[in-house]
Design a protein around this motif. Sequence first.
Motif, PDB file in Angstrom:
ATOM      1  N   ARG A 106     100.729 -76.705  56.791  1.00 50.15           N
ATOM      2  CA  ARG A 106     100.907 -76.281  55.230  1.00 50.15           C
ATOM      3  C   ARG A 106     101.401 -75.241  55.015  1.00 50.15           C
ATOM      4  O   ARG A 106     102.079 -75.575  54.394  1.00 50.15           O
ATOM      5  N   ARG A 107     101.658 -74.313  55.698  1.00 47.52           N
ATOM      6  CA  ARG A 107     102.394 -73.155  55.169  1.00 47.52           C
ATOM      7  C   ARG A 107     102.467 -72.135  56.422  1.00 47.52           C
ATOM      8  O   ARG A 107     101.677 -72.059  57.146  1.00 47.52           O
ATOM      9  N   VAL A 108     103.859 -72.927  56.625  1.00 48.34           N
ATOM     10  CA  VAL A 108     104.352 -72.633  57.993  1.00 48.34           C
ATOM     11  C   VAL A 108     105.605 -71.040  57.915  1.00 48.34           C
ATOM     12  O   VAL A 108     105.869 -70.870  56.727  1.00 48.34           O
ATOM     13  N   ARG A 109     105.253 -69.651  58.279  1.00 42.86           N
ATOM     14  CA  ARG A 109     105.787 -68.414  58.355  1.00 42.86           C
ATOM     15  C   ARG A 109     105.967 -68.211  59.300  1.00 42.86           C
ATOM     16  O   ARG A 109     105.597 -68.145  60.530  1.00 42.86           O
ATOM     17  N   VAL A 110     107.486 -67.558  59.668  1.00 46.70           N
ATOM     18  CA  VAL A 110     108.257 -66.614  60.803  1.00 46.70           C
ATOM     19  C   VAL A 110     108.989 -65.669  61.032  1.00 46.70           C
ATOM     20  O   VAL A 110     109.712 -65.478  59.965  1.00 46.70           O
ATOM     21  N   ASP A 111     108.267 -65.227  61.383  1.00 48.96           N
ATOM     22  CA  ASP A 111     108.776 -63.087  61.192  1.00 48.96           C
ATOM     23  C   ASP A 111     110.208 -62.911  62.749  1.00 48.96           C
ATOM     24  O   ASP A 111     109.422 -63.209  63.625  1.00 48.96           O
ATOM     25  N   PHE A 112     110.980 -62.175  62.316  1.00 52.78           N
ATOM     26  CA  PHE A 112     111.991 -61.873  63.671  1.00 52.78           C
ATOM     27  C   PHE A 112     112.769 -61.064  63.220  1.00 52.78           C
ATOM     28  O   PHE A 112     113.118 -60.313  62.511  1.00 52.78           O
ATOM     29  N   SER A 113     112.700 -60.345  64.834  1.00 48.42           N
ATOM     30  CA  SER A 113     113.680 -59.104  64.539  1.00 48.42           C
ATOM     31  C   SER A 113     114.533 -59.844  65.966  1.00 48.42           C
ATOM     32  O   SER A 113     113.865 -59.873  67.022  1.00 48.42           O
ATOM     33  N   GLY A 114     116.218 -59.038  65.980  1.00 50.88           N
ATOM     34  CA  GLY A 114     116.647 -59.003  67.212  1.00 50.88           C
ATOM     35  C   GLY A 114     117.820 -58.780  66.784  1.00 50.88           C
ATOM     36  O   GLY A 114     118.372 -58.150  65.081  1.00 50.88           O
ATOM     37  N   PHE A 115     119.264 -59.479  67.641  1.00 58.65           N
ATOM     38  CA  PHE A 115     120.778 -59.489  67.616  1.00 58.65           C
ATOM     39  C   PHE A 115     120.830 -59.831  66.696  1.00 58.65           C
ATOM     40  O   PHE A 115     121.922 -59.385  65.217  1.00 58.65           O
ATOM     41  N   THR A 116     121.531 -61.042  66.572  1.00 61.09           N
ATOM     42  CA  THR A 116     122.305 -61.811  66.277  1.00 61.09           C
ATOM     43  C   THR A 116     121.405 -63.536  65.150  1.00 61.09           C
ATOM     44  O   THR A 116     121.985 -64.395  65.331  1.00 61.09           O
ATOM     45  N   MET A 117     120.188 -63.946  66.775  1.00 59.83           N
ATOM     46  CA  MET A 117     119.678 -64.833  65.346  1.00 59.83           C
ATOM     47  C   MET A 117     119.792 -66.004  66.208  1.00 59.83           C
ATOM     48  O   MET A 117     119.367 -67.514  66.327  1.00 59.83           O
ATOM     49  N   GLU A 118     120.470 -66.087  67.494  1.00 56.56           N
ATOM     50  CA  GLU A 118     121.201 -66.898  68.181  1.00 56.56           C
ATOM     51  C   GLU A 118     119.732 -68.305  68.688  1.00 56.56           C
ATOM     52  O   GLU A 118     119.796 -69.373  69.038  1.00 56.56           O
ATOM     53  N   THR A 119     118.950 -66.894  69.657  1.00 63.48           N
ATOM     54  CA  THR A 119     117.449 -67.724  70.481  1.00 63.48           C
ATOM     55  C   THR A 119     116.721 -68.011  69.015  1.00 63.48           C
ATOM     56  O   THR A 119     116.111 -69.174  69.317  1.00 63.48           O
ATOM     57  N   LEU A 120     116.995 -67.941  67.593  1.00 61.99           N
ATOM     58  CA  LEU A 120     115.927 -67.646  66.803  1.00 61.99           C
ATOM     59  C   LEU A 120     116.652 -69.799  66.615  1.00 61.99           C
ATOM     60  O   LEU A 120     115.514 -70.301  66.322  1.00 61.99           O
ATOM     61  N   LEU A 121     117.793 -69.297  66.421  1.00 62.92           N
ATOM     62  CA  LEU A 121     117.768 -70.516  65.522  1.00 62.92           C
ATOM     63  C   LEU A 121     117.988 -72.091  66.907  1.00 62.92           C
ATOM     64  O   LEU A 121     117.310 -72.949  66.323  1.00 62.92           O
ATOM     65  N   GLU A 122     118.485 -71.600  68.317  1.00 63.54           N
ATOM     66  CA  GLU A 122     118.004 -72.287  68.623  1.00 63.54           C
ATOM     67  C   GLU A 122     115.742 -72.695  68.766  1.00 63.54           C
ATOM     68  O   GLU A 122     115.509 -74.085  68.588  1.00 63.54           O
ATOM     69  N   ASN A 194     125.834 -68.358  62.835  1.00 62.60           N
ATOM     70  CA  ASN A 194     124.110 -68.584  62.596  1.00 62.60           C
ATOM     71  C   ASN A 194     123.841 -68.726  61.099  1.00 62.60           C
ATOM     72  O   ASN A 194     122.818 -69.661  61.587  1.00 62.60           O
ATOM     73  N   TRP A 195     123.906 -67.542  60.682  1.00 60.88           N
ATOM     74  CA  TRP A 195     123.591 -67.718  59.129  1.00 60.88           C
ATOM     75  C   TRP A 195     123.664 -68.683  58.227  1.00 60.88           C
ATOM     76  O   TRP A 195     123.154 -69.286  57.812  1.00 60.88           O
ATOM     77  N   SER A 196     125.294 -69.304  58.661  1.00 61.52           N
ATOM     78  CA  SER A 196     125.611 -69.834  58.154  1.00 61.52           C
ATOM     79  C   SER A 196     124.977 -71.771  58.522  1.00 61.52           C
ATOM     80  O   SER A 196     124.416 -72.569  58.021  1.00 61.52           O
ATOM     81  N   ARG A 197     124.513 -71.958  60.197  1.00 63.42           N
ATOM     82  CA  ARG A 197     124.026 -73.584  59.992  1.00 63.42           C
ATOM     83  C   ARG A 197     122.508 -72.945  59.485  1.00 63.42           C
ATOM     84  O   ARG A 197     121.863 -74.414  59.370  1.00 63.42           O
ATOM     85  N   LEU A 198     121.344 -71.840  60.199  1.00 61.13           N
ATOM     86  CA  LEU A 198     120.519 -72.119  59.620  1.00 61.13           C
ATOM     87  C   LEU A 198     120.411 -72.397  57.419  1.00 61.13           C
ATOM     88  O   LEU A 198     119.393 -73.480  57.319  1.00 61.13           O
ATOM     89  N   LYS A 199     121.436 -72.016  57.092  1.00 61.69           N
ATOM     90  CA  LYS A 199     121.175 -72.596  55.349  1.00 61.69           C
ATOM     91  C   LYS A 199     121.325 -73.780  55.079  1.00 61.69           C
ATOM     92  O   LYS A 199     121.281 -74.163  54.565  1.00 61.69           O
ATOM     93  N   ALA A 200     122.716 -73.702  56.433  1.00 58.35           N
ATOM     94  CA  ALA A 200     122.116 -75.431  55.963  1.00 58.35           C
ATOM     95  C   ALA A 200     121.846 -76.572  56.493  1.00 58.35           C
ATOM     96  O   ALA A 200     120.642 -77.936  55.668  1.00 58.35           O
ATOM     97  N   LEU A 201     119.977 -76.093  57.321  1.00 60.78           N
ATOM     98  CA  LEU A 201     119.774 -77.054  57.534  1.00 60.78           C
ATOM     99  C   LEU A 201     118.195 -76.533  56.580  1.00 60.78           C
ATOM    100  O   LEU A 201     117.261 -77.974  56.292  1.00 60.78           O
TER     101      LEU A 201
END
Length: 328
Positions: A106-122, A194-201
């Motif tokens: 019901r409450r989803v949280r994702v924390d991430f650290s990396g270079f460009t969010m490429e694998t995160l977006l996948e 990747n940031w543009s794609r994530l915002k669109a999603l």
Amino acid sequence: MSSRSPGGNGPSRLDRIRYTLSEWKPRLVKSLLALVAALGVAAELIEPLGNALKGQQLLGGSFAALIALVLFDAISEPESKEVPGVYVFADRNKLHDEFREAFEARRVRVDFSGFTMETLLEALAVPLGKMADREVRTVELKLCLIIAHLNLPMGLPGGLVPAPRNGDSETTRFYFRDSPENRERMREEFTERNWSRLKALLNQVQDRNPHMTISCEVRESPQIPERKMYILNQERVFTTPYGIEPHNIDWRGSAYEILDTPGFAPLYGRARYIGWDLRSTSRSTKQIAEHHMECHRNLWKKLAEIKPERPVISDPRWTRPRRQDASS
């Protein structure tokens, strides 16, 4: 890799039973060996007891079989013991499965650290796509993302310059250095896209689920990350190291030699991703998970006040899109 209960609430009951039995096994073996030794000594010293044991054939075939079984178990190689809450993945699709499960909460949280969010977006594409397709039970979605700052010189990813083939440099093929061209390529082709794609999603998710509270922020770090880290619902943490690999790239009509940081391909030993569960019954596993989460939490807090002078992402917070008036 340990299994979890069907509801995703940590290690299953079977895992806990197996772990408990594995902890008690050495103690039971030692106790049986002590019993065997005591009976053998007693049988030699106490004649009535020895006659009684021989009369019951305990010192015969059955007793010998028991001794052989205990001794074999004692000297045999112990089986590998699976620790509850430790995950080892050779395939990144397994990581995507973890994301899909996390998004059932019901409450989803994702924390991430990396270079460009490429694998995160996948990893986010499928669960966010499902949220955009239908109404879900999730009431809150929070994303806290730390990425590498690419507007300052950096050695990795960086450029490569062929080393001269003379003197002390005969064994050196390349010198590494900063590559403004590669940093520009990474900004445009990866981070910004990747940031543009994530915002669109996220826009699509919010349109389909207007009741859901969504927050998403990106903070840029001067640190060059050695590994990617994913934290799901503040319960499970997964990491995978970056490698280094020389590559040839074409950028705006020119060819460049770079030292890249591949995150998809490297397989170190038999593992690509390693994870730890904060809900594990193993104290050390919980402490490792806490360690990684606290590291991310500390960096996230510091980067709230320490910002780059020229950020790669000029709008680091996702904002809810304004609904157009019906008359417009």
